[in-house]
Design an enzyme around this catalytic site. Structure first.
Site, PDB file in Angstrom:
ATOM      1  N   ASP A 155      -7.303  10.335   7.750  1.00  0.00           N
ATOM      2  CA  ASP A 155      -6.591   9.599   8.398  1.00  0.00           C
ATOM      3  C   ASP A 155      -6.829   9.753   9.823  1.00  0.00           C
ATOM      4  O   ASP A 155      -7.393  10.945  10.265  1.00  0.00           O
ATOM      5  CB  ASP A 155      -5.092   9.565   8.110  1.00  0.00           C
ATOM      6  CG  ASP A 155      -4.364   8.244   8.621  1.00  0.00           C
ATOM      7  OD1 ASP A 155      -4.064   7.553   7.656  1.00  0.00           O
ATOM      8  OD2 ASP A 155      -4.274   7.982   9.704  1.00  0.00           O
ATOM      9  N   ASN A 212      -9.242   2.262   2.179  1.00  0.00           N
ATOM     10  CA  ASN A 212      -7.970   1.994   2.292  1.00  0.00           C
ATOM     11  C   ASN A 212      -7.697   1.521   3.908  1.00  0.00           C
ATOM     12  O   ASN A 212      -6.950   0.689   3.851  1.00  0.00           O
ATOM     13  CB  ASN A 212      -6.792   2.695   1.573  1.00  0.00           C
ATOM     14  CG  ASN A 212      -5.429   2.466   2.011  1.00  0.00           C
ATOM     15  OD1 ASN A 212      -4.574   1.588   1.752  1.00  0.00           O
ATOM     16  ND2 ASN A 212      -5.139   3.251   2.941  1.00  0.00           N
ATOM     17  N   TYR A 234      -7.796 -10.613  10.795  1.00  0.00           N
ATOM     18  CA  TYR A 234      -7.439  -9.876   9.530  1.00  0.00           C
ATOM     19  C   TYR A 234      -7.834 -10.763   8.483  1.00  0.00           C
ATOM     20  O   TYR A 234      -8.403 -10.082   7.564  1.00  0.00           O
ATOM     21  CB  TYR A 234      -5.727  -9.761   9.595  1.00  0.00           C
ATOM     22  CG  TYR A 234      -5.335  -9.066   8.677  1.00  0.00           C
ATOM     23  CD1 TYR A 234      -5.294  -7.675   8.458  1.00  0.00           C
ATOM     24  CD2 TYR A 234      -4.672  -9.601   7.250  1.00  0.00           C
ATOM     25  CE1 TYR A 234      -4.882  -6.769   7.364  1.00  0.00           C
ATOM     26  CE2 TYR A 234      -4.279  -8.853   6.192  1.00  0.00           C
ATOM     27  CZ  TYR A 234      -4.446  -7.438   6.180  1.00  0.00           C
ATOM     28  OH  TYR A 234      -3.846  -6.645   5.170  1.00  0.00           O
TER      29      TYR A 234
END
Ligand SMILES: NC(=O)c1ccc[n+]([C@@H]2O[C@H](COP(=O)([O-])OP(=O)(O)OC[C@H]3O[C@@H](n4cnc5c(N)ncnc54)[C@H](O)[C@@H]3O)[C@@H](O)[C@H]2O)c1
Length: 290
Positions: free
Chosen positions: A37, A90, A157
């Site tokens: 991350d 992800n 998006y």
């Protein structure tokens, strides 16, 4: 769960939300977890929570928009676990809610860099590692229902999520000979902090919506926080991977709107078939029938 036992999964954006939920679900099924991350603080909290469950976990910093950082993660994952079997692409950002005029260049580049290039770089670096051991594996890309239908005021998006659906479909065919199963997760609203993805925007923590006085962010926050419990998503992914589902849906209630879209597409083909301009002898044969 033999399929997963003792194998290794790399998860991007795994410090919280859907990524952590998938990491936990796969870890509970015996996989080693490489948790990555951009948010080092939250990543450590997540690492400890998986570790406390007895899951073998390695936490590594990663900005998915950096190919170099992906390469470093690959080296460290191999050094720790020997092989990589699954990549979960992800990490993603919602971007700043707003219309055409609100999405400036910085906004577009941020969302494209993370949601699209992050997926491309992850696959580019990790898929060769999965191919290398010959045991097969999985590539799971996290798109969204926004990849399957319109979401106004979110062009960057939706563009990136539609792209991820398309990339996944192509990669599924491309990687089948290597026994690498490609799936694309398309959730509806899930209760995570995605409404506040501006916290990770390069060049400033303050969400642009606040700067611009755009009140759409409050609407998005309320819809997201009333969404599905994130814990369900990881379990659903594990279930769908065992069944080798190409499209992993979590919100069956979107089915009518997706069906309406395909019906509109089918009707458009029917009109094209009837056009005198497009007779059989003008239209070349299909080169890549899927
Ligand atoms: N929550 C929803 O309603 C929803 C719906 C559909 C799809 N999704 C998708 O699910 C994925 C996960 O989102 P979430 O809802 O868990 O949001 P989240 O904000 O809770 O988690 C996203 C994670 O990605 C990390 N991240 C952000 N930028 C990054 C970068 N450049 N490099 C590496 N990590 C980065 C964040 O630090 C965070 O840990 C995203 O791809 C998102 O588009 C979410």
């Amino acid at each position: 769960m033999q399929q997963f036992e003792g194998k290794t999964v790399v998860v991007s954006g795994g410090a919280e939300g859907i990524g952590l939920s998938i990491a936990r679900a796969m870890g509970r099924r015996g996989m080693n977890v490489v948790l990555t991350d951009i948010d080092a603080g939250q990543l450590e909290v997540a690492r400890q929570s998986l570790d406390a469950e007895g899951i073998a976990v390695q936490a590594l910093p990663l900005d998915v928009a950096s190919l170099d950082e992906w390469r470093t993660v690959a080296e460290q994952a191999i050094a720790r676990f020997g092989k990589v079997h699954m990549l979960v692409n992800n990490a993603g950002v919602g971007g700043t809610a707003g219309g055409i005029e609100n999405a400036d260049e910085r906004e577009w580049r941020w969302v494209v860099d993370v949601n699209l290039m992050g997926v491309a770089f992850g696959a580019q670096v990790m898929v060769p590692l999965i191919k290398a051991h010959g045991e097969g594996g999985w590539l799971v890309n996290v798109a969204s229902m926004a990849g399957f239908g319109p979401l106004p005021n979110a062009a960057p998006y939706t563009a990136t999520k539609a792209a991820v659906v398309g990339m996944s479909e192509g990669w599924r065919m491309e990687l089948a000979p290597d026994n690498i199963k490609v799936s694309v997760l398309c959730p509806g609203f899930v209760n995570t902090r995605i409404y506040d993805s501006g916290r990770n925007k390069p060049g400033g923590e303050l969400a642009d919506a606040q700067v611009k006085g755009d009140d759409m962010s409050a609407v998005i926050e309320s819809v997201v926080t009333s969404g599905m419990d994130v814990a369900v998503v990881g379990e659903r992914v594990a279930e769908a991977l065992l069944a080798d589902e190409t499209y992993i849906f979590t919100h069956p209630n979107y089915r009518p709107s997706v069906k309406a879209r395909w019906q509109a597409v089918d009707a458009a083909f029917e009109r094209a078939e009837q056009s005198p301009l497009l007779a059989d002898d003008v239209v070349p044969d299909l080169p890549f029938a899927g």
